[in-house]
Design a protein around this motif. Structure first.
Motif, PDB file in Angstrom:
ATOM      1  N   LYS A 134       0.858  -1.188   0.000  1.00  0.00           N
ATOM      2  CA  LYS A 134       0.000   0.000   0.000  1.00  0.00           C
ATOM      3  C   LYS A 134       0.888   1.228   0.000  1.00  0.00           C
ATOM      4  CE  LYS A 134      -3.773  -2.125   2.677  1.00  0.00           C
ATOM      5  NZ  LYS A 134      -4.575  -2.051   3.930  1.00  0.00           N
ATOM      6  N   LYS A 154       1.400  -4.407  11.276  1.00  0.00           N
ATOM      7  CA  LYS A 154       0.475  -5.267  12.035  1.00  0.00           C
ATOM      8  C   LYS A 154       0.718  -5.154  13.531  1.00  0.00           C
ATOM      9  CE  LYS A 154      -1.352  -9.986  12.208  1.00  0.00           C
ATOM     10  NZ  LYS A 154      -2.739  -9.521  12.030  1.00  0.00           N
ATOM     11  N   PHE A 157      -0.621  -1.458  14.420  1.00  0.00           N
ATOM     12  CA  PHE A 157      -2.002  -1.084  14.131  1.00  0.00           C
ATOM     13  C   PHE A 157      -2.959  -2.273  14.032  1.00  0.00           C
ATOM     14  CE2 PHE A 157       0.792   2.113  12.144  1.00  0.00           C
ATOM     15  CZ  PHE A 157       0.393   3.236  12.847  1.00  0.00           C
ATOM     16  N   GLY A 158      -2.456  -3.473  14.241  1.00  0.00           N
ATOM     17  CA  GLY A 158      -3.327  -4.635  14.139  1.00  0.00           C
ATOM     18  C   GLY A 158      -3.789  -4.840  12.708  1.00  0.00           C
ATOM     19  N   ASN A 159      -5.064  -5.129  12.531  1.00  0.00           N
ATOM     20  CA  ASN A 159      -5.599  -5.401  11.196  1.00  0.00           C
ATOM     21  C   ASN A 159      -6.162  -4.159  10.511  1.00  0.00           C
ATOM     22  OD1 ASN A 159      -5.031  -8.191  11.341  1.00  0.00           O
ATOM     23  ND2 ASN A 159      -6.887  -8.534  12.560  1.00  0.00           N
ATOM     24  N   THR A 160      -6.062  -3.002  11.163  1.00  0.00           N
ATOM     25  CA  THR A 160      -6.564  -1.765  10.549  1.00  0.00           C
ATOM     26  C   THR A 160      -5.556  -1.236   9.540  1.00  0.00           C
ATOM     27  OG1 THR A 160      -5.599  -0.419  12.309  1.00  0.00           O
ATOM     28  CG2 THR A 160      -7.880  -1.168  12.612  1.00  0.00           C
ATOM     29  N   ASP A 161      -6.034  -0.444   8.593  1.00  0.00           N
ATOM     30  CA  ASP A 161      -5.187   0.126   7.550  1.00  0.00           C
ATOM     31  C   ASP A 161      -4.218   1.136   8.169  1.00  0.00           C
ATOM     32  OD1 ASP A 161      -4.017   1.015   5.277  1.00  0.00           O
ATOM     33  OD2 ASP A 161      -5.850   1.790   4.337  1.00  0.00           O
ATOM     34  N   ALA A 162      -2.906   0.936   7.930  1.00  0.00           N
ATOM     35  CA  ALA A 162      -1.897   1.807   8.544  1.00  0.00           C
ATOM     36  C   ALA A 162      -1.677   3.101   7.776  1.00  0.00           C
ATOM     37  CB  ALA A 162      -0.572   1.042   8.643  1.00  0.00           C
ATOM     38  N   LYS A 165      -1.896   6.840   9.132  1.00  0.00           N
ATOM     39  CA  LYS A 165      -1.801   6.858  10.590  1.00  0.00           C
ATOM     40  C   LYS A 165      -0.497   7.552  11.016  1.00  0.00           C
ATOM     41  CE  LYS A 165      -5.486   4.299  11.671  1.00  0.00           C
ATOM     42  NZ  LYS A 165      -5.968   3.895  10.351  1.00  0.00           N
TER      43      LYS A 165
END
Length: 568
Positions: A134, A154, A157-162, A165
């Protein structure tokens, strides 16, 4: 005819179950060991090929000549070398990029982690052909942007779109995530034997423009030909020869220095050699991981030979049981060549069954092997080259293991066999005795070699190092703000009663990350300019690591003048 050979071979395997199990397992074990070693070797020789431009990429290295004429080669260079290459040889390079390794604390919300990456100029991600999942590969043109790996994204931010951010770095500056790249295939905790990690370990790229803007010493180094604290990577233009280009840039540093300031030459070190040839002697690559590749190649061949010799011995030991079969076949018209083909087809069938068993053994042992070798090796099921190599490997093993039994068994005379007067001659067992001797020789050589290596490792672990190893822990990259809170952190840790002492330093105890020349002292030979590795440290460093001073005293808080002192 081939189908008939295979049918007979299969019947013999089924009929003699115990013999077949011993033969198959012996050969499978040897093949499994050889396969594991082969996978490790393949990982080593293809270590840097994940970079699309690897054949055109190189690192600028510098070789300095000491007062004793010895040569020292180092990947650290001065900053102005990059601008000099751009100005004088720009047409020979597609890209040139300065960089510097950095370990920083990344904070997102209430989560803070430490990670390793690089400050890099904006073309560096393009040079490395990053697999951008991305975002923009050219994001480093923006001083407030950062590019991070998928694993780091990951973690933070875990599974959210980085993308978009914000990450706070070292509790000082905020950066916007402008790109996420896929982890490098060889990403692992292994560090090359050079002074820096391999590029595969980089989890982020920070903009060089920001680095220069926020740190004055970095800006000052842009014209300093003595400060060799940086790395410079280049991507050659198409059809530019690496060796010829090295000849052109060799004296690029000495054009700005006198011989009294030191003798320093630059050259291009191709990426394809970084991992395998990371050690230098007298200004030339002298080895590195390639030594282990060659060593384990020999070990793999020896182990496979042991398995093949074991197969030969078991086969020839049953010669009298197969003699009648050979006699009847020859009596009804079979040629010796046909018998050789039959026995070879049997050994190849056993080799294929052993190969299937060895694959199972490899699958079972790979997790442990990866843990031991600190690699992420896996069986490349979808790679046709792997299967072609596996097929060739199995055929060669089958032919090698079955060659002697086939030639030995096929020479029996049918008349003597059918009359019952066939006896194995007194010299018939000689080849088998030779094979047994070879088998034990290889085994003993491997055992002795293992013991020697173990003893050497134990010696290296226990030799005097002139500092206290027991209980000494290095914690790096927690936060760049630590010097500002150093006394508070030290007092709190000492108050726990668990920590005996604490000190701060610019590098780990066993690693010098900065080198420079330009030092002068009373009595110095004006025609020499030695290069020194140096470390910045707090007054408590020597007491914490327990070093032994030959002369003089340690740093002390009681002497304000120590800020201008050094210990050699």
């Amino acid at each position: 005819m081939l189908l008939n050979y295979l049918k007979i071979a299969w019947r013999n395997l089924i009929k003699n179950k115990m013999y077949s199990v011993i033969n198959v397992l012996g050969l499978a074990t040897g093949m499994a060991v050889a396969m594991l070693i082969g996978l490790w070797i393949w990982n080593e020789v293809t270590y840097d090929t994940s970079f699309t431009n690897h054949q055109q990429l190189a690192q600028i290295m510098t070789t300095t000549v000491g007062d004793d004429k010895s040569k020292n080669t180092d990947p650290r260079v001065c900053q102005p070398i990059a601008s000099e290459l751009r100005n004088k040889y720009g047409s020979d390079f597609k890209n040139i990029s300065l960089s510097r390794w950095n370990q920083s604390a990344f904070t997102v919300g209430d989560k803070t982690i430490s990670s390793v990456g690089l400050w890099a100029e904006d073309k560096f991600p393009t040079m490395l052909s990053l697999n951008m999942l991305k975002g923009d590969i050219n994001a480093l043109t923006d001083p407030s942007s950062i590019i991070i790996s998928a694993s780091l994204a990951k973690t933070l931010f875990g599974n959210t779109d980085a993308i978009g951010k914000t990450i706070r770095v070292d509790n000082k500056d905020d950066y916007k995530v402008a790109g996420v790249f896929g982890d490098f295939p060889n990403n692992s905790p292994v560090v090359n034997k050079s002074v820096f990690p391999s590029l595969q370990q980089a989890n982020f790229f920070l903009p060089w423009k920001k680095y220069v803007a926020k740190d004055q010493w970095v800006k000052d180094a842009a014209t300093d030909w003595d400060n060799r604290s940086w790395q410079c990577y280049v991507q050659l233009a198409d059809n530019v020869d690496m060796d010829k280009e090295t000849g052109k840039i060799k004296n690029i540093v000495m054009a700005h220095k006198t011989k009294a300031e030191g003798n320093e030459s630059a050259y291009l070190y191709p990426m394809d050699k970084w991992h395998l040839y990371s050690e230098f002697k007298n200004g030339k690559p002298a080895g590195g991981a390639i030594q282990f590749v060659l060593l384990f190649s020999v070990i793999g061949v020896f182990v496979l030979l042991l398995a093949c010799i074991n197969f030969m011995n078991l086969s020839t030991a049953r010669s009298e049981k197969r003699a009648k079969e050979v006699g009847i076949r020859k009596a009804v018209g079979s040629l010796r060549l046909q018998l050789v083909k039959q026995f070879l087809s049997e050994s190849i069938l056993v080799a294929f069954v052993s190969f299937m068993c060895s694959v199972v053994l490899v699958i079972i042992s790979l997790p442990f092997f990866n843990s031991l070798a600190k690699r992420h090796i896996h069986l490349p099921w979808n790679n046709y080259i792997f299967w072609l190599c596996a097929l060739a490997f199995t055929l060669i093993t089958g032919l090698l293991a079955g060659s002697y039994p086939a030639l030995y068994l096929s020479r029996f005379q049918p008349i003597k066999v059918l009359k019952g007067t066939f006896r194995v001659g007194r010299h018939a067992s000689l080849p088998r005795k030779v094979l047994v001797v070879l088998q034990f020789t290889f085994s003993i050589a491997l055992i002795i070699g293992t013991i020697i290596v173990f003893k050497q490792i134990q010696f290296a672990k226990n030799r005097p190092v002139n500092y206290r190893k027991e209980g000494l822990i290095t914690v790096s990259g927690v936060t760049q703000d630590l010097p500002g809170f150093y006394d508070a952190v030290r007092n709190d840790l000492l108050a726990t009663g668990v920590v005996d002492d604490m000190a701060g330093a610019s590098d780990a105890t066993t690693n010098l990350g900065a080198w420079r020349s330009g030092f002068n002292w009373e009595g110095k030979n004006p025609n020499t300019s030695p290069t020194f590795g140096f470390m910045l440290m707090t007054e408590d460093f020597g007491k914490t690591i327990g070093w032994h001073l030959e002369e003089g005293r340690d740093f002390s808080r009681d002497f304000g003048s120590d800020s201008l002192s050094m210990i050699l």
